[in-house]
Motif scaffolding. Structure first.
Motif, short mmCIF file in Angstrom:
data_model
loop_
_atom_site.label_atom_id
_atom_site.label_comp_id
_atom_site.label_asym_id
_atom_site.label_seq_id
_atom_site.Cartn_x
_atom_site.Cartn_y
_atom_site.Cartn_z
N ARG A 1 0.84 -1.22 0.00
CA ARG A 1 0.00 0.00 0.00
C ARG A 1 0.87 1.26 0.00
O ARG A 1 0.45 2.30 -0.49
CB ARG A 1 -0.93 0.00 1.20
N GLY A 2 2.05 1.15 0.55
CA GLY A 2 2.98 2.28 0.57
C GLY A 2 3.68 2.49 -0.77
O GLY A 2 4.49 3.40 -0.91
N GLY A 3 3.41 1.63 -1.73
CA GLY A 3 3.97 1.80 -3.06
C GLY A 3 5.16 0.91 -3.38
O GLY A 3 5.72 1.00 -4.47
N MET A 4 5.57 0.07 -2.45
CA MET A 4 6.70 -0.81 -2.72
C MET A 4 6.28 -1.87 -3.74
O MET A 4 5.17 -2.39 -3.68
CB MET A 4 7.17 -1.48 -1.43
N LYS A 5 7.16 -2.16 -4.65
CA LYS A 5 6.86 -3.16 -5.68
C LYS A 5 6.91 -4.56 -5.08
O LYS A 5 7.75 -4.85 -4.22
CB LYS A 5 7.84 -3.03 -6.83
N PRO A 6 6.03 -5.44 -5.55
CA PRO A 6 5.99 -6.80 -5.03
C PRO A 6 7.33 -7.53 -5.14
O PRO A 6 7.70 -8.29 -4.24
CB PRO A 6 4.93 -7.49 -5.89
N ALA A 7 8.06 -7.31 -6.22
CA ALA A 7 9.35 -7.97 -6.38
C ALA A 7 10.33 -7.54 -5.29
O ALA A 7 11.11 -8.35 -4.79
CB ALA A 7 9.93 -7.68 -7.76
N VAL A 8 10.27 -6.27 -4.90
CA VAL A 8 11.15 -5.77 -3.84
C VAL A 8 10.75 -6.39 -2.50
O VAL A 8 11.60 -6.78 -1.70
CB VAL A 8 11.10 -4.22 -3.78
N VAL A 9 9.44 -6.49 -2.27
CA VAL A 9 8.94 -7.11 -1.04
C VAL A 9 9.38 -8.57 -0.99
O VAL A 9 9.86 -9.05 0.05
CB VAL A 9 7.40 -7.00 -0.93
N LYS B 1 11.94 -9.98 -2.46
CA LYS B 1 13.38 -10.07 -2.24
C LYS B 1 13.74 -9.75 -0.78
O LYS B 1 14.58 -10.41 -0.17
CB LYS B 1 14.11 -9.13 -3.18
N ALA B 2 13.08 -8.76 -0.21
CA ALA B 2 13.38 -8.34 1.16
C ALA B 2 12.97 -9.40 2.18
O ALA B 2 13.59 -9.52 3.24
CB ALA B 2 12.67 -7.03 1.48
N THR B 3 11.94 -10.18 1.86
CA THR B 3 11.43 -11.16 2.81
C THR B 3 11.92 -12.58 2.55
O THR B 3 11.69 -13.47 3.37
CB THR B 3 9.89 -11.18 2.78
#
Length: 87
Positions: free
Chosen positions: A37-45, A47-49
């Protein structure tokens, strides 16, 4: 300790484990939803998780977030063979 007491203790421990795991899963979903919802791209999420893009997409769909691209044939095959959680 009697067998009945041991069984009772095991049941309590199993329930505590389930409750903890459910709370952790909910906390993870909330964090993913907040990031998306904050605008982060799913691919970044993803990778981060260290969770798959497919897992992030499922969470987004569950919470009716903006449509993410549909998985490709390749990503579907990876999701089937690799599972949802990190190694």
């Amino acid at each position: 300790m009697t067998e009945e007491e041991v069984v009772t203790r095991l049941k309590q421990a199993a329930e505590a484990k389930r409750t903890t795991e459910q709370a952790a899963a909910k906390q993870f979903e909330d964090a993913v939803v907040e990031a998306l919802r904050g605008g982060m791209k799913p691919a970044v999420v993803a990778k981060a998780t260290d969770y798959s893009y497919e897992t992030i997409r499922r969470i987004a769909r569950k919470y009716d977030l903006a449509p993410l691209r549909e998985p490709t044939v390749t990503s579907r095959k990876k999701a089937q063979s690799g599972g949802d959680s990190p190694a």
